[in-house]
Design a protein around this motif. Structure first.
Motif, mmCIF file in Angstrom:
data_model
loop_
_atom_site.group_PDB
_atom_site.id
_atom_site.type_symbol
_atom_site.label_atom_id
_atom_site.label_comp_id
_atom_site.label_asym_id
_atom_site.label_seq_id
_atom_site.Cartn_x
_atom_site.Cartn_y
_atom_site.Cartn_z
ATOM 1 N N HIS A 150 9.943 10.122 -0.396
ATOM 2 C CA HIS A 150 9.753 10.906 0.828
ATOM 3 C C HIS A 150 10.870 11.927 1.017
ATOM 4 O O HIS A 150 10.742 12.844 1.821
ATOM 5 N N HIS A 151 11.990 11.742 0.313
ATOM 6 C CA HIS A 151 13.072 12.720 0.346
ATOM 7 C C HIS A 151 13.334 13.149 -1.094
ATOM 8 O O HIS A 151 14.269 12.651 -1.739
ATOM 9 N N PRO A 152 12.524 14.042 -1.625
ATOM 10 C CA PRO A 152 12.581 14.357 -3.059
ATOM 11 C C PRO A 152 13.896 14.965 -3.513
ATOM 12 O O PRO A 152 14.157 15.040 -4.708
ATOM 13 N N GLY A 153 14.752 15.409 -2.596
ATOM 14 C CA GLY A 153 16.034 15.950 -2.996
ATOM 15 C C GLY A 153 17.008 14.905 -3.483
ATOM 16 O O GLY A 153 18.033 15.233 -4.077
ATOM 17 N N PHE A 154 16.712 13.631 -3.232
ATOM 18 C CA PHE A 154 17.605 12.550 -3.623
ATOM 19 C C PHE A 154 17.004 11.737 -4.765
ATOM 20 O O PHE A 154 15.820 11.381 -4.722
ATOM 21 N N PRO A 155 17.797 11.394 -5.768
ATOM 22 C CA PRO A 155 17.358 10.363 -6.715
ATOM 23 C C PRO A 155 17.143 9.068 -5.941
ATOM 24 O O PRO A 155 17.865 8.789 -4.969
ATOM 25 N N SER A 156 16.163 8.271 -6.353
ATOM 26 C CA SER A 156 15.863 7.095 -5.547
ATOM 27 C C SER A 156 15.252 5.972 -6.367
ATOM 28 O O SER A 156 14.731 6.182 -7.464
ATOM 29 N N VAL A 157 15.351 4.784 -5.785
ATOM 30 C CA VAL A 157 14.675 3.596 -6.303
ATOM 31 C C VAL A 157 13.698 3.140 -5.231
ATOM 32 O O VAL A 157 14.050 3.055 -4.049
ATOM 33 N N ALA A 158 12.474 2.876 -5.633
ATOM 34 C CA ALA A 158 11.419 2.543 -4.687
ATOM 35 C C ALA A 158 10.672 1.307 -5.156
ATOM 36 O O ALA A 158 10.913 0.789 -6.248
ATOM 37 N N THR A 159 9.771 0.842 -4.318
ATOM 38 C CA THR A 159 8.839 -0.193 -4.733
ATOM 39 C C THR A 159 7.430 0.283 -4.439
ATOM 40 O O THR A 159 7.224 1.262 -3.717
ATOM 41 N N SER A 160 6.454 -0.402 -5.007
ATOM 42 C CA SER A 160 5.066 0.071 -4.928
ATOM 43 C C SER A 160 4.393 -0.445 -3.661
ATOM 44 O O SER A 160 3.508 -1.292 -3.705
ATOM 45 N N ASN A 161 4.817 0.090 -2.513
ATOM 46 C CA ASN A 161 4.260 -0.344 -1.231
ATOM 47 C C ASN A 161 2.747 -0.163 -1.161
ATOM 48 O O ASN A 161 2.025 -1.046 -0.695
ATOM 49 N N ARG A 162 2.275 0.970 -1.625
ATOM 50 C CA ARG A 162 0.845 1.259 -1.546
ATOM 51 C C ARG A 162 0.053 0.298 -2.430
ATOM 52 O O ARG A 162 -0.959 -0.290 -2.002
ATOM 53 N N ASP A 163 0.508 0.126 -3.668
ATOM 54 C CA ASP A 163 -0.196 -0.783 -4.574
ATOM 55 C C ASP A 163 -0.109 -2.223 -4.090
ATOM 56 O O ASP A 163 -1.057 -2.999 -4.261
ATOM 57 N N GLY A 164 1.041 -2.599 -3.510
ATOM 58 C CA GLY A 164 1.173 -3.962 -3.000
ATOM 59 C C GLY A 164 0.178 -4.256 -1.899
ATOM 60 O O GLY A 164 -0.454 -5.330 -1.870
ATOM 61 N N ALA A 165 -0.004 -3.301 -0.977
ATOM 62 C CA ALA A 165 -0.989 -3.489 0.090
ATOM 63 C C ALA A 165 -2.400 -3.521 -0.469
ATOM 64 O O ALA A 165 -3.254 -4.297 -0.005
ATOM 65 N N ALA A 166 -2.677 -2.692 -1.476
ATOM 66 C CA ALA A 166 -3.997 -2.709 -2.113
ATOM 67 C C ALA A 166 -4.252 -4.055 -2.782
ATOM 68 O O ALA A 166 -5.377 -4.578 -2.734
ATOM 69 N N ASP A 167 -3.226 -4.642 -3.400
ATOM 70 C CA ASP A 167 -3.384 -5.964 -4.010
ATOM 71 C C ASP A 167 -3.687 -7.027 -2.963
ATOM 72 O O ASP A 167 -4.498 -7.938 -3.195
ATOM 73 N N ALA A 168 -3.040 -6.925 -1.803
ATOM 74 C CA ALA A 168 -3.326 -7.864 -0.716
ATOM 75 C C ALA A 168 -4.773 -7.736 -0.263
ATOM 76 O O ALA A 168 -5.479 -8.741 -0.055
ATOM 77 N N ALA A 169 -5.253 -6.504 -0.121
ATOM 78 C CA ALA A 169 -6.639 -6.287 0.285
ATOM 79 C C ALA A 169 -7.607 -6.815 -0.759
ATOM 80 O O ALA A 169 -8.618 -7.473 -0.424
ATOM 81 N N ALA A 170 -7.329 -6.562 -2.030
ATOM 82 C CA ALA A 170 -8.210 -7.028 -3.101
ATOM 83 C C ALA A 170 -8.290 -8.542 -3.112
ATOM 84 O O ALA A 170 -9.373 -9.120 -3.314
ATOM 85 N N HIS A 171 -7.175 -9.205 -2.896
ATOM 86 C CA HIS A 171 -7.167 -10.671 -2.863
ATOM 87 C C HIS A 171 -8.003 -11.196 -1.700
ATOM 88 O O HIS A 171 -8.814 -12.122 -1.863
ATOM 89 N N LEU A 172 -7.827 -10.628 -0.527
ATOM 90 C CA LEU A 172 -8.598 -11.080 0.638
ATOM 91 C C LEU A 172 -10.085 -10.804 0.451
ATOM 92 O O LEU A 172 -10.938 -11.634 0.814
ATOM 93 N N LEU A 173 -10.417 -9.666 -0.126
ATOM 94 C CA LEU A 173 -11.825 -9.371 -0.407
ATOM 95 C C LEU A 173 -12.405 -10.386 -1.395
ATOM 96 O O LEU A 173 -13.548 -10.846 -1.237
ATOM 97 N N ALA A 174 -11.630 -10.753 -2.400
ATOM 98 C CA ALA A 174 -12.113 -11.697 -3.407
ATOM 99 C C ALA A 174 -12.365 -13.086 -2.832
ATOM 100 O O ALA A 174 -13.163 -13.860 -3.383
ATOM 101 N N THR A 175 -11.704 -13.399 -1.718
ATOM 102 C CA THR A 175 -11.928 -14.701 -1.078
ATOM 103 C C THR A 175 -13.016 -14.636 -0.013
ATOM 104 O O THR A 175 -13.219 -15.605 0.729
ATOM 105 N N GLY A 176 -13.709 -13.490 0.074
ATOM 106 C CA GLY A 176 -14.860 -13.373 0.963
ATOM 107 C C GLY A 176 -14.570 -12.816 2.336
ATOM 108 O O GLY A 176 -15.480 -12.781 3.184
ATOM 109 N N ARG A 177 -13.356 -12.365 2.577
ATOM 110 C CA ARG A 177 -13.024 -11.814 3.900
ATOM 111 C C ARG A 177 -13.578 -10.390 4.023
ATOM 112 O O ARG A 177 -13.492 -9.604 3.088
ATOM 113 N N ARG A 178 -14.102 -10.079 5.182
ATOM 114 C CA ARG A 178 -14.691 -8.759 5.404
ATOM 115 C C ARG A 178 -14.288 -8.121 6.734
ATOM 116 O O ARG A 178 -14.429 -6.915 6.913
ATOM 117 N N ARG A 179 -13.804 -8.913 7.667
ATOM 118 C CA ARG A 179 -13.443 -8.371 8.986
ATOM 119 C C ARG A 179 -11.911 -8.361 9.091
ATOM 120 O O ARG A 179 -11.295 -9.327 9.521
#
Length: 331
Positions: A150-179
């Motif tokens: 988010h601050h491209p002027g700085f070198p940085s170390v990040a984690t995959s927040n977006r992918d992590g949330a997508a993995d959480a959603a995929a897991h809940l969907l796989a267990t039949g959750r829909r709401r």
């Protein structure tokens, strides 16, 4: 203006060499003189330049670190990762927090003026970006932790927040959750935007709509999670909750239990971070593990490599998240 060693020497009625000997704990200064010099140092707020009193090659062998505070649950792991790398490579750590606002920043600025460290690791505190940018543009090596580009002027170390949330959603969907319900962090945080987008995108791919009435902004605290549940229970039915951090997820568990909802039978719950309490809640919390210690290690290594001549990378270094499945949302 910064107090100089000459001014300390003048006020203490000694030579600059004597002041230097006191600062370096040399034993050849008589006790009364040493006490007088230290009293002047305390009264004037004199901060010696680590480079000036230190090392002939112009390095302090010290890395500075500026963080908002030490109460964030994952901050200890970040610091441990940083410390492990620095200690292994012979560097010290000068840690500054922003707990006292402007006073803290003034103290940090004194360390900057004294050239007390060779480079800076940063978990961005509020209202400091323009100052840190000026230091970086002036030649101070800076590596930002948990920035996600988010601050491209700085070198940085990040984690995959977006992918992590997508993995959480995929897991809940796989267990039949829909709401789905979601308890977000504060809207100004980049991780809030990334985690929200990751969940929404994965649900959209599965043709599942996230009802806006089931999205509540929290504050990353356990109490915020409890308050969010009270708000959610007043709206449409839901069978899964994704909370943007583990403390809020624990509050969600508290609120659901108080309302007579069973986890995971009635509602599955997933958090984010995998802090130590996550494995000990009832039921134990399914969560997305944020690799905090590894992020600290990577940032420290990146900064030290730069100090030794390696160019800092233009793109963020991403340490991936991983899903930890426990009883609050079993497979």
């Amino acid at each position: 203006m910064r107090v100089t060693i000459a001014e300390v020497a003048r006020r203490a009625r000694v030579s600059k060499t004597t002041v230097s000997r006191v600062l370096n704990n040399k034993g050849d200064v008589d006790a009364s003189t040493a006490i007088r010099v230290r009293e002047v140092i305390a009264a004037t707020g004199y901060t010696p330049s680590a480079r000036a009193v230190g090392l002939a090659r112009g390095r302090t062998q010290t890395v500075g670190m500026l963080v908002p505070g030490l109460t964030w649950p994952w901050m200890g792991d970040v610091l441990q990762g940083v410390a492990d790398v620095l200690e292994a490579r012979g560097y010290g750590l000068l840690l500054n927090t922003m707990n006292r606002g402007a006073d803290s920043l003034t103290q940090f600025a004194r360390h900057v003026s004294a050239n007390a460290f060779d480079g800076l690791l940063l978990v961005e505190p509020p209202d400091t970006l323009s100052y840190i940018t000026s230091l970086h543009e002036g030649g101070l090596p800076v590596v930002m932790i948990d920035d996600r580009g988010h601050h491209p002027g700085f070198p940085s170390v990040a984690t995959s927040n977006r992918d992590g949330a997508a993995d959480a959603a995929a897991h809940l969907l796989a267990t039949g959750r829909r709401r789905f319900a979601m308890v977000t962090g504060p809207g100004e945080f980049g991780c809030t935007r990334d985690r929200s987008a990751g969940l929404r995108d994965r649900l959209a791919e599965a043709g599942v709509e996230l009802d806006p009435r089931l999205v509540v902004e929290g504050d990353f605290t356990r109490g915020g999670g409890q308050a969010a549940v009270a708000e959610l229970l007043a709206g449409p039915a839901f069978d899964a909750v994704f909370a943007h951090n583990d403390l809020m997820a624990v509050g969600v568990l508290d609120g659901l239990s108080a309302a007579g909802r069973t986890v995971p039978d009635d509602v599955a719950v997933v958090g984010f971070d995998d802090i130590s309490i996550a494995a000990h809640t009832r039921p134990a919390l399914t969560t997305v593990r944020q690799p905090s210690r590894e992020m600290g290690e990577a940032a420290a290594a990146m900064l030290l490599d730069n100090l030794n001549g390696t160019e800092l990378p233009a793109e963020p270094h991403v340490v991936p998240t991983s899903l930890v499945i426990r009883d609050s949302a079993p497979a």
